[in-house]
Write a protein that holds these residues in place. Structure first.
Motif, PDB file in Angstrom:
ATOM      1  N   TRP A  36      28.526 -16.718  50.346  1.00 24.67           N
ATOM      2  CA  TRP A  36      27.838 -17.583  51.304  1.00 24.67           C
ATOM      3  C   TRP A  36      27.342 -18.838  50.595  1.00 24.67           C
ATOM      4  O   TRP A  36      26.812 -18.766  49.473  1.00 24.67           O
ATOM      5  CB  TRP A  36      26.644 -16.844  51.921  1.00 24.67           C
ATOM      6  CG  TRP A  36      27.024 -15.717  52.814  1.00 24.67           C
ATOM      7  CD1 TRP A  36      27.218 -14.417  52.469  1.00 24.67           C
ATOM      8  CD2 TRP A  36      27.277 -15.802  54.217  1.00 24.67           C
ATOM      9  NE1 TRP A  36      27.576 -13.676  53.564  1.00 24.67           N
ATOM     10  CE2 TRP A  36      27.615 -14.504  54.656  1.00 24.67           C
ATOM     11  CE3 TRP A  36      27.236 -16.823  55.154  1.00 24.67           C
ATOM     12  CZ2 TRP A  36      27.911 -14.206  55.993  1.00 24.67           C
ATOM     13  CZ3 TRP A  36      27.533 -16.530  56.477  1.00 24.67           C
ATOM     14  CH2 TRP A  36      27.867 -15.244  56.883  1.00 24.67           C
ATOM     15  N   ARG A  45      26.207 -29.099  49.707  1.00 25.56           N
ATOM     16  CA  ARG A  45      26.418 -27.677  49.933  1.00 25.56           C
ATOM     17  C   ARG A  45      26.142 -26.933  48.620  1.00 25.56           C
ATOM     18  O   ARG A  45      26.578 -27.360  47.552  1.00 25.56           O
ATOM     19  CB  ARG A  45      27.855 -27.419  50.399  1.00 25.56           C
ATOM     20  CG  ARG A  45      28.098 -26.020  50.904  1.00 25.56           C
ATOM     21  CD  ARG A  45      29.476 -25.880  51.533  1.00 25.56           C
ATOM     22  NE  ARG A  45      29.624 -26.725  52.714  1.00 25.56           N
ATOM     23  CZ  ARG A  45      30.660 -26.654  53.553  1.00 25.56           C
ATOM     24  NH1 ARG A  45      31.627 -25.774  53.330  1.00 25.56           N
ATOM     25  NH2 ARG A  45      30.740 -27.452  54.588  1.00 25.56           N
ATOM     26  N   THR A  50      27.349 -14.618  46.014  1.00 27.93           N
ATOM     27  CA  THR A  50      28.744 -14.203  45.980  1.00 27.93           C
ATOM     28  C   THR A  50      28.833 -12.709  45.695  1.00 27.93           C
ATOM     29  O   THR A  50      27.899 -12.117  45.143  1.00 27.93           O
ATOM     30  CB  THR A  50      29.552 -14.935  44.901  1.00 27.93           C
ATOM     31  OG1 THR A  50      28.943 -14.702  43.617  1.00 27.93           O
ATOM     32  CG2 THR A  50      29.615 -16.423  45.169  1.00 27.93           C
ATOM     33  N   TYR A  94      27.521 -21.139  55.470  1.00 24.33           N
ATOM     34  CA  TYR A  94      28.971 -21.036  55.548  1.00 24.33           C
ATOM     35  C   TYR A  94      29.461 -19.809  54.781  1.00 24.33           C
ATOM     36  O   TYR A  94      29.046 -19.565  53.643  1.00 24.33           O
ATOM     37  CB  TYR A  94      29.640 -22.267  54.946  1.00 24.33           C
ATOM     38  CG  TYR A  94      29.344 -23.551  55.663  1.00 24.33           C
ATOM     39  CD1 TYR A  94      28.266 -24.359  55.299  1.00 24.33           C
ATOM     40  CD2 TYR A  94      30.148 -23.980  56.718  1.00 24.33           C
ATOM     41  CE1 TYR A  94      27.987 -25.537  55.963  1.00 24.33           C
ATOM     42  CE2 TYR A  94      29.890 -25.169  57.378  1.00 24.33           C
ATOM     43  CZ  TYR A  94      28.815 -25.941  56.997  1.00 24.33           C
ATOM     44  OH  TYR A  94      28.549 -27.119  57.658  1.00 24.33           O
ATOM     45  N   CYS A  95      30.354 -19.102  55.408  1.00 23.42           N
ATOM     46  CA  CYS A  95      31.039 -18.010  54.724  1.00 23.42           C
ATOM     47  C   CYS A  95      32.192 -18.599  53.919  1.00 23.42           C
ATOM     48  O   CYS A  95      32.881 -19.522  54.381  1.00 23.42           O
ATOM     49  CB  CYS A  95      31.563 -17.017  55.765  1.00 23.42           C
ATOM     50  SG  CYS A  95      32.372 -15.559  55.065  1.00 23.42           S
ATOM     51  N   TRP A  96      32.406 -18.055  52.726  1.00 24.92           N
ATOM     52  CA  TRP A  96      33.423 -18.575  51.811  1.00 24.92           C
ATOM     53  C   TRP A  96      34.294 -17.439  51.292  1.00 24.92           C
ATOM     54  O   TRP A  96      33.815 -16.354  50.980  1.00 24.92           O
ATOM     55  CB  TRP A  96      32.727 -19.243  50.626  1.00 24.92           C
ATOM     56  CG  TRP A  96      33.609 -19.548  49.449  1.00 24.92           C
ATOM     57  CD1 TRP A  96      34.466 -20.599  49.301  1.00 24.92           C
ATOM     58  CD2 TRP A  96      33.716 -18.784  48.237  1.00 24.92           C
ATOM     59  NE1 TRP A  96      35.097 -20.536  48.077  1.00 24.92           N
ATOM     60  CE2 TRP A  96      34.650 -19.430  47.402  1.00 24.92           C
ATOM     61  CE3 TRP A  96      33.114 -17.609  47.785  1.00 24.92           C
ATOM     62  CZ2 TRP A  96      34.989 -18.948  46.137  1.00 24.92           C
ATOM     63  CZ3 TRP A  96      33.444 -17.127  46.532  1.00 24.92           C
ATOM     64  CH2 TRP A  96      34.382 -17.794  45.724  1.00 24.92           C
ATOM     65  N   ALA A 102      40.388 -22.603  48.997  1.00 29.69           N
ATOM     66  CA  ALA A 102      39.290 -21.779  49.485  1.00 29.69           C
ATOM     67  C   ALA A 102      39.282 -21.713  51.006  1.00 29.69           C
ATOM     68  O   ALA A 102      39.715 -22.644  51.697  1.00 29.69           O
ATOM     69  CB  ALA A 102      37.960 -22.348  48.997  1.00 29.69           C
ATOM     70  N   TRP A 104      36.960 -21.284  54.454  1.00 25.49           N
ATOM     71  CA  TRP A 104      35.596 -21.542  54.920  1.00 25.49           C
ATOM     72  C   TRP A 104      35.468 -21.211  56.394  1.00 25.49           C
ATOM     73  O   TRP A 104      36.398 -21.452  57.169  1.00 25.49           O
ATOM     74  CB  TRP A 104      35.226 -23.012  54.726  1.00 25.49           C
ATOM     75  CG  TRP A 104      35.130 -23.441  53.301  1.00 25.49           C
ATOM     76  CD1 TRP A 104      36.094 -24.038  52.552  1.00 25.49           C
ATOM     77  CD2 TRP A 104      33.980 -23.320  52.448  1.00 25.49           C
ATOM     78  NE1 TRP A 104      35.622 -24.282  51.284  1.00 25.49           N
ATOM     79  CE2 TRP A 104      34.324 -23.856  51.191  1.00 25.49           C
ATOM     80  CE3 TRP A 104      32.693 -22.803  52.620  1.00 25.49           C
ATOM     81  CZ2 TRP A 104      33.437 -23.892  50.120  1.00 25.49           C
ATOM     82  CZ3 TRP A 104      31.798 -22.842  51.551  1.00 25.49           C
ATOM     83  CH2 TRP A 104      32.178 -23.379  50.321  1.00 25.49           C
TER      84      TRP A 104
END
Length: 114
Positions: A36, A45, A50, A94-96, A102, A104
């Motif tokens: 996140w 950001r 993680t 944001y979800c990563w 990557a 998102w």
């Protein structure tokens, strides 16, 4: 390809809790790292937390002891439990996914009132 969709944001008073969810479509089993990030107005950001291999976690100093990241592969989901929220936690979260490039999510707003 993986698509990520966040949910669970909202408005909460300082000291309250929220649980963010990130649902993945496609296969997340190949994604070793997920996490996140958040972005507050006028700021860059930043990493929040993680999780690697479903077990190794890492947190920003500002959220250690208050936030917990978890992952459930069977549900293709990643969660962020946020406790003892502070006004400075207000941001879009944001979800990563650690794919290349990557992945998102679209983001979910978290607002903490004082």
């Amino acid at each position: 390809q993986v698509q990520l969709v966040e949910s669970g944001g909202g408005l909460v008073q300082a000291g309250g809790s929220l649980r963010l969810s990130c649902a993945a479509s496609g296969s997340i089993f190949s994604i070793n790292k997920m996490g996140w990030f958040r972005q507050a107005p006028g700021k860059q950001r930043e990493l929040v937390a993680t999780i690697i291999s479903g077990a190794i976690t890492n947190y920003a100093d500002s959220v250690k002891g208050r936030f917990t990241i978890s992952r459930v592969n069977a549900k293709k989901s990643v969660y962020l439990q946020m406790n003892s929220l502070k006004p400075e936690d207000t941001a879009i979260y944001y979800c990563w996914g650690g794919t290349a490039p990557a992945s998102w999510g679209q983001g979910t707003q978290v607002t903490v009132s004082s």
